[in-house]
Scaffold this motif. Structure first.
Motif, PDB file in Angstrom:
ATOM      1  N   THR A 185       1.238  -1.111   0.154  1.00  0.00           N
ATOM      2  CA  THR A 185       0.003  -0.370  -0.251  1.00  0.00           C
ATOM      3  C   THR A 185       0.975   0.993   0.267  1.00  0.00           C
ATOM      4  OG1 THR A 185       0.125   0.198   2.373  1.00  0.00           O
ATOM      5  CG2 THR A 185      -2.040  -1.078   1.632  1.00  0.00           C
ATOM      6  N   HIS A 186       0.326   2.340  -0.335  1.00  0.00           N
ATOM      7  CA  HIS A 186       0.976   3.650   0.075  1.00  0.00           C
ATOM      8  C   HIS A 186       0.545   4.017   1.422  1.00  0.00           C
ATOM      9  CE1 HIS A 186       2.667   6.889  -2.521  1.00  0.00           C
ATOM     10  NE2 HIS A 186       1.840   7.751  -1.410  1.00  0.00           N
ATOM     11  N   GLU A 190      -2.614   4.645   4.321  1.00  0.00           N
ATOM     12  CA  GLU A 190      -3.742   3.942   2.473  1.00  0.00           C
ATOM     13  C   GLU A 190      -4.033   3.063   3.083  1.00  0.00           C
ATOM     14  OE1 GLU A 190      -2.893   2.679  -0.797  1.00  0.00           O
ATOM     15  OE2 GLU A 190      -3.899   3.178  -1.776  1.00  0.00           O
ATOM     16  N   ARG A 331       7.158   5.419   1.198  1.00  0.00           N
ATOM     17  CA  ARG A 331       5.636   5.636   1.199  1.00  0.00           C
ATOM     18  C   ARG A 331       5.181   4.484   0.993  1.00  0.00           C
ATOM     19  NH1 ARG A 331       4.261   8.632   4.212  1.00  0.00           N
ATOM     20  NH2 ARG A 331       1.377   7.667   4.367  1.00  0.00           N
ATOM     21  N   LYS A 348      -7.494  -2.158  -3.182  1.00  0.00           N
ATOM     22  CA  LYS A 348      -6.728  -1.145  -4.422  1.00  0.00           C
ATOM     23  C   LYS A 348      -6.913  -0.992  -5.281  1.00  0.00           C
ATOM     24  CE  LYS A 348      -2.303  -0.201  -4.075  1.00  0.00           C
ATOM     25  NZ  LYS A 348      -1.901   1.349  -3.513  1.00  0.00           N
ATOM     26  N   SER A 352      -6.208   2.319  -5.654  1.00  0.00           N
ATOM     27  CA  SER A 352      -4.778   3.483  -6.515  1.00  0.00           C
ATOM     28  C   SER A 352      -4.718   2.194  -6.962  1.00  0.00           C
ATOM     29  CB  SER A 352      -4.536   4.593  -5.125  1.00  0.00           C
ATOM     30  OG  SER A 352      -3.866   3.045  -4.243  1.00  0.00           O
TER      31      SER A 352
ATOM     32  N   HIS B 186      -1.588   9.708  -5.989  1.00  0.00           N
ATOM     33  CA  HIS B 186      -1.252   8.807  -6.657  1.00  0.00           C
ATOM     34  C   HIS B 186      -1.813   7.695  -8.007  1.00  0.00           C
ATOM     35  CE1 HIS B 186       1.518   5.149  -5.749  1.00  0.00           C
ATOM     36  NE2 HIS B 186       0.713   3.827  -5.378  1.00  0.00           N
ATOM     37  N   GLU B 190      -6.289   6.985  -8.281  1.00  0.00           N
ATOM     38  CA  GLU B 190      -5.845   8.162  -7.381  1.00  0.00           C
ATOM     39  C   GLU B 190      -6.824   9.073  -6.774  1.00  0.00           C
ATOM     40  OE1 GLU B 190      -3.289   9.235  -3.895  1.00  0.00           O
ATOM     41  OE2 GLU B 190      -4.584   8.529  -2.261  1.00  0.00           O
ATOM     42  N   SER B 351      -6.016  10.309   3.754  1.00  0.00           N
ATOM     43  CA  SER B 351      -6.282   8.905   2.640  1.00  0.00           C
ATOM     44  C   SER B 351      -5.385   7.980   2.539  1.00  0.00           C
ATOM     45  CB  SER B 351      -7.108   9.303   2.201  1.00  0.00           C
ATOM     46  OG  SER B 351      -7.021   8.996   0.846  1.00  0.00           O
ATOM     47  N   SER B 352      -3.904   8.927   2.225  1.00  0.00           N
ATOM     48  CA  SER B 352      -3.477   8.379   1.844  1.00  0.00           C
ATOM     49  C   SER B 352      -1.597   9.513   1.692  1.00  0.00           C
ATOM     50  CB  SER B 352      -2.508   7.664   0.139  1.00  0.00           C
ATOM     51  OG  SER B 352      -2.950   8.721  -0.860  1.00  0.00           O
TER      52      SER B 352
END
Lengths: 499, 499
Positions: A185-186, A190, A331, A348, A352, B186, B190, B351-352
């Motif tokens: 994930t980011h 995220e 990240r 996911k 993104s 992203h 995103e 969020s990220s």
């Protein structure tokens, strides 16, 4: 890690360390007088200058204090924070109040402004904390050997080699994971966001620690989720009795918690509590989103295992990231989704898509090369020392009656001021001094903790940071009218511990 | 871009290009006979072998066909797709049906499996399409000069230097943007996800093109949003009359559309339509999320401006990414949030958090160095040629009555088979042949377009791909019982155009 290494190599620093150990163990009791400089020099066969430097260092770190015409004395220990748990869970609050959101903006703006002395942002922003050189060389080598990495689509659920390495590493926290169940994930954020989206729907209620990671509150609000505060003890964590009651009454659709090196309180739940937590979630079939962001930065000799390691039927989702331990800029985080793993992969992909294969493989090569454990050991030692240093400064400069946590890991300290100190007011005053900290009110959807604050101790405690700590103490003393010095007497501390 | 360069430098290829131009312009009319090989060699002062190679190339690309004992003839042009617009908007469908979600999984699994001949994934997965060498050198240089980049926290709303470069570049699409209003995301996905979250709440209705980017449908479902299909003409795009009616009846909370080089139909809305679209959204104060992912890969001599460039009061949010044009692996995209810019910055943060500064700065340095326009020109030429080649293969090998789009940009073609071809069945048959395409049913929440499919033409059309196209044609011909060859006669095409 050059800074720590350099300091620890000097003789005066070794001496200071030995004395600090003696103070910690109680060999040198609070209030006792240290041997004179001259006598110490004879005892340890060092120069007088070395002893003076060692004593000054101990003084800077708050272990001892100089009394004019009398010598150096061991300071009393800082009493641990001992919250009165809130026995009743709180009314769900769908959204944090506007003033809290405004405050988050102000905190954030000061966090990213390099002109502030930053005791707020939980990231050192300094290259000597991470193996940046080695990571850079790995990446440059990948770019030379596989230039095509840049030209390929990053595909979900993420780099197979990195997922393999993550599963291998997870064993150190007691988790036996399948790479196929891991989504890259980011960052951890995220991971948490996707874990929430995959286990809840808008309008649902999510149980959380109080105080909690403050970005969780606007995140929950953005997903239309209600936050339910669960009483949280600064030493033992989430009140499992309250949690059990809420689960039995079916008032929670998911729980999100940080059972190891919690942010902001720093506790690690006792092993028995972790096991009970895992059992409760599995028995009630309610998902637990375990935030393990600081789980690899525990200060103890052995690592406390993740709650996930006691998961039986996949009701626990484990989220973490390499952001705090290895490469903040990348990240790259991950989540093991338990019984939601498939759904998580898919979310996911439509949320993104995927993470960069170049960054993922750089981490995988680093993890495979075996330098990670060495790096983590140095990082833990460094953060443990900085946290201790900050606690000593608190004991010395913050108003009498102040209490502070004794973190089991991570690098943040939670401070409770005596009545009369409003931390939002303090925050605004400190902005004028170009000092940035995080006021306690951000850590609860109901805006409690008005006399609390979180200090991030991930920076090198040079003169600038020491002065900032002193300044915070001054401002707080002015506000409550109490003198600086040890927060509570030992008796008061004992009393508050047993009450 | 070595492949294109090498081919275009050879004499036979130049000759093939000149002849292709003549066929396109109509100088060489459909059905007419080409000069004999011997005569052509004399006319153009080249060897007979060169002429043979040029004719073979034109044949491969479907421009001409060899008739035994007779010579080479110009093939008839492929008629453009001319959908009958669906005049009534469709009932909102909250979620795509389970079988559609299952199908998306199957398509996705085949897309990422390198053993398939991939006519599905919209990314070449090949390093000679992108300036990977130059990007790699920029990154290695950044790592040497600023190793600290790895050790710093990536902070929202994203790299200031990259946002500066993006604002500068946006002028080529007619947009005058403030770097402060741009959020780095992203990828485009995103960007779309955040734009949807910032403009809607669960239960809201979102208008979209039909057919639309298929990942939008599970994305909307994951956010609890209802999809409202708006009739979409394969040449002119979204039916603005229907849109106006829906807006007037307040039945839409947001609209998401791809007005330039749309995926999957390839159209670019006429300028007047773009202006009207911008006016409608501003008049009705409903946000338009403009997906500009392929807007820089337009085939025309001048770039059609973004709808965003006609925005008056900030109701248009522009989303795009460098994923299709520069560095698929980086997944660096952006969104200009119009009047939602502030809210968008904040939502990204909770969020990220943010995108890697290392990747962002690598792109910024590349953009600043000025090589981007040169690269884009080569990419456009290459994709235009590949799309044309695929269209020629469709004309030759797909069943009579097949229609295909003539994309104004991007690299995907939409094919409508005559009745009798079910593309989900065809998809499953082709999986056995290790060929992967995207069936039309995925592109609509109501599962229409059962006889449609999308072909991604971003791969080098070597023998493997040509064979795959022929195989698709064979399978389709078997299914409907029609012979391969030109889809419709010119008369039929004219008729369908005017009807």
């Amino acid at each position: 890690m050059t800074d720590t290494a350099d300091l620890s190599d000097t003789r005066y620093n070794q001496l200071a360390e030995q004395l600090a150990d003696a103070i910690r163990r109680g060999t040198l009791a609070p209030g006792s007088r240290l041997p004179s400089v001259r006598r110490s020099a004879q005892t340890w066969s060092v120069s007088i200058n070395t002893v003076v430097a060692a004593y000054r260092r101990l003084e800077d770190r708050g272990f001892i204090e100089a009394r004019p015409q009398s010598g150096f004395y061991v300071r009393a220990a800082l009493p641990a924070l001992n919250h009165q748990p809130h026995e009743q869970p709180q009314t769900p609050a769908a959204e944090p109040a506007d003033e809290v959101l405004d405050l988050i903006d102000k905190v954030f703006a000061s966090q990213i402004d390099p002109t502030y002395t930053n005791l707020s942002l939980a990231c050192p922003q300094s290259n000597d904390f991470y193996p940046t050189g080695k990571l850079g060389r790995i990446m440059s080598s990948l770019l030379r050997r596989q230039p095509n990495l840049i030209g390929q689509y990053a595909l979900p659920p993420g780099s197979p080699v990195l997922r393999q390495q993550i599963a291998r590493r997870a064993l150190t926290l007691g988790m036996i994971l399948e790479p196929a169940d891991i989504t890259i994930t980011h960052g951890c954020m995220e991971a948490l966001q996707l874990a929430l989206r995959v286990t809840t729907k808008p309008g649902d209620s999510v149980g959380l620690e109080t105080p909690t990671y403050f970005y969780l509150l606007p995140m929950l609000a953005s997903l239309g989720l209600k936050a339910v505060e669960i009483p949280t003890d600064p030493q033992t964590g989430l009140s499992l009795d309250v949690l059990e009651m809420l689960l039995a009454e079916k008032r929670l659709n998911a729980v999100i918690a940080m059972p190891t090196a919690q942010n902001p309180l720093g506790f690690t739940m006792p092993l028995a509590a972790k096991k009970r937590l895992a059992r409760l979630m599995n028995d009630h079939q309610v998902p637990l989103i375990e935030d393990g962001l600081y789980a690899e930065i525990q200060f103890g000799a052995t690592l406390s295992p993740a709650v996930k390691s006691f998961d039986r039927y996949g009701w626990i989702l484990f989220c973490t990231s390499f952001t705090k331990t290895l490469a903040p800029d990348f990240r790259i985080g991950w989540v093991e989704g338990g019984r939601f793993a498939d759904k998580l992969h898919k979310l996911k992909a439509v949320s993104s898509m995927a993470e960069s294969a170049l960054l993922s493989q750089t981490l995988a090569v680093f993890l495979e090369s075996g330098g990670y454990d060495h790096h983590l050991r140095a990082l833990r030692k460094r953060y443990a020392s900085q946290v201790e240093q900050a606690r000593a400064l608190i004991a010395r400069h913050f108003p009498q009656g102040t209490r502070a946590t004794q973190p089991a890991g991570g690098f943040v300290i939670w401070v409770d001021f005596p009545p009369g100190v409003d931390c939002v007011t303090l925050f605004h005053q400190l902005l004028k001094d170009k000092i940035c900290m995080t006021p306690g009110q951000l850590y609860s959807p109901s805006g409690r903790y008005s006399n609390g604050l979180r200090l991030s101790c991930c920076y090198v405690f040079d003169t600038r940071y020491i002065s900032a700590m002193i300044r915070i103490g001054q401002r707080a003393c002015e506000m409550c009218g109490l003198p600086p010095g040890l927060a509570e007497t030992q008796e008061q501390a004992e009393e508050s511990r047993t009450s």
